[in-house]
Design an enzyme around this catalytic site. Structure first.
Site, PDB file in Angstrom:
ATOM      1  CG  ASP A   8      -0.332   0.222   2.534  1.00 50.10           C
ATOM      2  OD1 ASP A   8       0.920   0.309   2.605  1.00 50.10           O
ATOM      3  OD2 ASP A   8      -1.075   0.332   3.529  1.00 50.10           O
ATOM      4  CG  HIS A   9      -0.673   4.814   1.514  1.00 46.69           C
ATOM      5  ND1 HIS A   9      -1.739   3.935   1.629  1.00 46.69           N
ATOM      6  CD2 HIS A   9      -0.621   5.496   2.685  1.00 46.69           C
ATOM      7  CE1 HIS A   9      -2.301   4.094   2.812  1.00 46.69           C
ATOM      8  NE2 HIS A   9      -1.640   5.035   3.477  1.00 46.69           N
ATOM      9  CB  CYS A  65       0.994  -2.397   4.818  1.00 44.69           C
ATOM     10  SG  CYS A  65       0.868  -3.386   6.312  1.00 44.69           S
ATOM     11  N   GLY A  66       2.406  -0.330   6.278  1.00 43.46           N
ATOM     12  CA  GLY A  66       3.078   0.433   7.327  1.00 43.46           C
ATOM     13  C   GLY A  66       3.601  -0.458   8.442  1.00 43.46           C
ATOM     14  N   GLY A  70      -1.626  -5.484   8.492  1.00 47.09           N
ATOM     15  CA  GLY A  70      -2.867  -5.495   7.708  1.00 47.09           C
ATOM     16  C   GLY A  70      -2.706  -6.238   6.396  1.00 47.09           C
ATOM     17  CG  HIS A  98      10.031 -23.842  12.721  1.00 47.09           C
ATOM     18  ND1 HIS A  98      10.120 -23.622  14.081  1.00 47.09           N
ATOM     19  CD2 HIS A  98      11.228 -24.361  12.345  1.00 47.09           C
ATOM     20  CE1 HIS A  98      11.327 -23.998  14.508  1.00 47.09           C
ATOM     21  NE2 HIS A  98      12.018 -24.429  13.473  1.00 47.09           N
ATOM     22  CG  ASN A  99       5.547 -21.009  10.845  1.00 53.08           C
ATOM     23  OD1 ASN A  99       6.388 -20.165  11.173  1.00 53.08           O
ATOM     24  ND2 ASN A  99       4.933 -21.755  11.740  1.00 53.08           N
ATOM     25  NE  ARG A 109       3.288   4.474   8.030  1.00 52.82           N
ATOM     26  CZ  ARG A 109       1.982   4.542   7.791  1.00 52.82           C
ATOM     27  NH1 ARG A 109       1.125   4.022   8.648  1.00 52.82           N
ATOM     28  NH2 ARG A 109       1.529   5.142   6.712  1.00 52.82           N
ATOM     29  NE  ARG A 134       9.012 -29.618  16.486  1.00 54.36           N
ATOM     30  CZ  ARG A 134      10.307 -29.666  16.122  1.00 54.36           C
ATOM     31  NH1 ARG A 134      10.811 -30.771  15.597  1.00 54.36           N
ATOM     32  NH2 ARG A 134      11.080 -28.609  16.282  1.00 54.36           N
ATOM     33  NE  ARG A 138       3.573 -28.931  16.017  1.00 53.04           N
ATOM     34  CZ  ARG A 138       4.647 -28.959  16.797  1.00 53.04           C
ATOM     35  NH1 ARG A 138       5.698 -28.208  16.515  1.00 53.04           N
ATOM     36  NH2 ARG A 138       4.674 -29.737  17.856  1.00 53.04           N
TER      37      ARG A 138
HETATM   38  C1  RB5 Z   1      -1.870   2.830   6.371  1.00 50.91           C
HETATM   39  O1  RB5 Z   1      -1.935   4.076   6.973  1.00 50.91           O
HETATM   40  C2  RB5 Z   1      -1.595   1.753   7.385  1.00 50.91           C
HETATM   41  O2  RB5 Z   1      -2.678   1.562   8.211  1.00 50.91           O
HETATM   42  C3  RB5 Z   1      -1.217   0.459   6.688  1.00 50.91           C
HETATM   43  O3  RB5 Z   1      -0.089   0.660   5.904  1.00 50.91           O
HETATM   44  C4  RB5 Z   1      -0.894  -0.717   7.568  1.00 50.91           C
HETATM   45  O4  RB5 Z   1      -0.004  -0.383   8.590  1.00 50.91           O
HETATM   46  C5  RB5 Z   1      -2.026  -1.502   8.041  1.00 50.91           C
HETATM   47  O5  RB5 Z   1      -1.892  -2.559   8.677  1.00 50.91           O
END
Ligand code: RB5
Length: 145
Positions: A8-9, A65-66, A70, A98-99, A109, A134, A138
């Site tokens: 995402d941005h 993402c940040g 998400g 493992h996964n 971020r 294992r 799993r």
């Molecule tokens: C976007 O502002 C932010 O919420 C997204 O990049 C992310 O961190 C979501 O999980």
């Protein structure tokens, strides 16, 4: 090896840097977007990376993402996807060994480029530990959920 990458941005700059590094190393990169830092919604890009891996277009995926949270949640909505939020070399290695994680998610971020690059190297160099009964059991349970 083909690698799907999306963000995402909040993850756009890190996605661009990781994609450039991967191309320089000779990997084929499937860029699922986003293509600017204009605000977008991360579910679309997590699912795009997940679908690219699940349908066999790409061998593995990277989603940014940040927070790396998400977009992992979104990728994990795709059947067959085991997306893991990666913070360092150790989480990258364990998620693969493992996964059998198949989408690496980064929080732009949270970690810097060098840390992400080191973790990505470990991700690409680590295979699922198929000698471990294992871990096989799993992951099979995960895939059956
Ligand atoms: C976007 O502002 C932010 O919420 C997204 O990049 C992310 O961190 C979501 O999980």
């Amino acid at each position: 090896m083909k690698i799907a990458i999306g963000a995402d941005h909040g993850g756009f700059d890190l996605k661009e840097s990781l994609a450039q590094s991967l191309r320089l190393q000779g990997y084929v990169v499937v860029d699922c977007g986003t293509f600017s830092d204009r605000s977008v919604d991360y579910p679309e890009y997590g699912v795009a990376v997940g679908e690219s891996v699940a349908n066999g277009e790409a061998d593995t995926g990277i989603a940014v993402c940040g927070s790396g949270i998400g977009i992992a949640m979104a990728a994990n909505k795709v059947r067959g996807i085991r997306a893991a939020t990666i913070h360092d070399v150790t989480t990258a290695r364990l998620a693969r060994a493992h996964n059998n994680a198949n989408v690496a998610c980064f929080g732009a971020r949270i970690i810097g480029f060098e840390t992400a690059l080191d973790a990505l190297k470990a991700w690409l160099e680590t295979s699922f530990d198929v000698t471990s009964e294992r871990h096989l059991r799993r992951v099979a349970q995960l895939d059956g959920l």
